[in-house]
Design a protein around this motif. Structure first.
Motif, short mmCIF file in Angstrom:
data_model
loop_
_atom_site.label_atom_id
_atom_site.label_comp_id
_atom_site.label_asym_id
_atom_site.label_seq_id
_atom_site.Cartn_x
_atom_site.Cartn_y
_atom_site.Cartn_z
N ARG A 273 0.82 -1.22 0.00
CA ARG A 273 0.00 0.00 0.00
C ARG A 273 0.85 1.27 0.00
O ARG A 273 0.38 2.34 -0.33
CB ARG A 273 -0.97 0.00 1.18
CG ARG A 273 -0.34 0.20 2.53
CD ARG A 273 -1.37 0.40 3.63
NE ARG A 273 -2.27 -0.70 3.77
CZ ARG A 273 -2.12 -1.70 4.62
NH1 ARG A 273 -1.08 -1.74 5.41
NH2 ARG A 273 -3.00 -2.66 4.69
N ASN A 274 2.14 1.15 0.35
CA ASN A 274 3.05 2.30 0.31
C ASN A 274 3.90 2.32 -0.96
O ASN A 274 4.79 3.14 -1.09
CB ASN A 274 3.97 2.29 1.53
CG ASN A 274 3.19 2.60 2.80
OD1 ASN A 274 2.18 3.30 2.77
ND2 ASN A 274 3.65 2.05 3.91
N GLY A 275 3.63 1.38 -1.88
CA GLY A 275 4.36 1.36 -3.15
C GLY A 275 5.65 0.57 -3.13
O GLY A 275 6.41 0.60 -4.09
N VAL A 276 5.92 -0.16 -2.04
CA VAL A 276 7.14 -0.98 -1.95
C VAL A 276 6.94 -2.26 -2.76
O VAL A 276 5.86 -2.87 -2.71
CB VAL A 276 7.45 -1.33 -0.47
CG1 VAL A 276 8.63 -2.28 -0.36
CG2 VAL A 276 7.71 -0.06 0.33
N TYR A 277 7.96 -2.67 -3.50
CA TYR A 277 7.87 -3.90 -4.28
C TYR A 277 7.86 -5.11 -3.35
O TYR A 277 8.80 -5.33 -2.59
CB TYR A 277 9.05 -4.02 -5.25
CG TYR A 277 8.96 -3.07 -6.41
CD1 TYR A 277 8.13 -3.34 -7.49
CD2 TYR A 277 9.70 -1.89 -6.44
CE1 TYR A 277 8.04 -2.46 -8.56
CE2 TYR A 277 9.62 -1.01 -7.50
CZ TYR A 277 8.78 -1.30 -8.56
OH TYR A 277 8.69 -0.43 -9.61
N LEU A 278 6.79 -5.91 -3.44
CA LEU A 278 6.68 -7.16 -2.69
C LEU A 278 7.08 -8.34 -3.56
O LEU A 278 7.52 -9.38 -3.06
CB LEU A 278 5.25 -7.37 -2.19
CG LEU A 278 4.69 -6.28 -1.30
CD1 LEU A 278 3.26 -6.58 -0.92
CD2 LEU A 278 5.55 -6.11 -0.06
N ALA A 279 6.89 -8.21 -4.86
CA ALA A 279 7.28 -9.24 -5.83
C ALA A 279 7.66 -8.54 -7.12
O ALA A 279 7.00 -7.59 -7.54
CB ALA A 279 6.13 -10.21 -6.07
#
Length: 198
Positions: A89-95
């Motif tokens: 939700r903060n725009g961090v890459y999870l994949a």
């Protein structure tokens, strides 16, 4: 004693769920003490009905490893070089196929590093829970591409699919060449028939 030193009542998973009075997913985090994996916590408040009022009792949580999700999304391939990615939700890459970005970069940090305000605007739309499709700046993957994106349920996350335009329209261009070839061949044949008849 570790249990006494840890005051869970000030932890985000407890406070936010209690104050908002609803279940929610935490922002993913790297759990160093629990196996060194990327995780997310699902927190749900518990209430008891007393005298027509809801009395808060506590919060139940479940920690979920996101390793399987990272592998699943990272394995998606579209045409020859297209790919999928997942943002928190903060725009961090999870994949992401580029593993160096996972939990270390965000779509906003990439936009800043590459000087692409258009990518920042796309990131804002994705983290706002919008869905849509846009043209990606060509600098993102080195050539023209399309991005389709959509929110992932109630997590606040967003999934994106990057599709290079040359691969997307390749079949259409091949069909166009075939139709042009048939049209030229038909015109030549028609001209020969008209010449023979005349």
């Amino acid at each position: 004693d570790l249990a006494q030193a840890y005051d869970y009542t000030v932890a985000d998973w407890f406070l936010i769920s209690r104050e908002l009075r609803r279940a929610l997913w935490s922002e993913p985090y790297f759990d160093e003490g629990g196996g060194g994996v990327v995780m997310s916590t699902y927190s749900a408040p518990i209430f008891r009905e007393e005298d027509a009022r809801r009395r808060f009792l506590g919060v139940v949580t479940a920690d979920i490893s996101l390793e399987w999700l990272k592998e699943f999304v990272g394995a998606v391939s579209i045409y020859r070089t297209g790919y999928a990615f997942l943002l928190s939700r903060n725009g961090v890459y999870l994949a992401h196929p580029d593993r160096s970005r996972i939990m270390r970069e965000s779509i906003f940090s990439i936009a800043e590093a590459t000087g692409l305000p258009g990518l920042r605007a796309i990131g804002r739309r994705m983290t706002a829970g919008e869905s849509g499709h846009v043209e990606l700046p060509s600098q993102v993957i080195g050539r023209a591409a399309r991005l389709c994106f959509a929110p992932v349920g109630r997590t606040g996350w967003s999934v994106g699919l990057v599709i290079p335009e040359d691969e997307l329209f390749e079949d259409l261009e091949a069909l166009g060449r075939r139709v042009a070839g048939i049209g030229i061949g038909g015109s030549v044949l028609l001209a020969l028939v008209v010449t023979l008849v005349a």
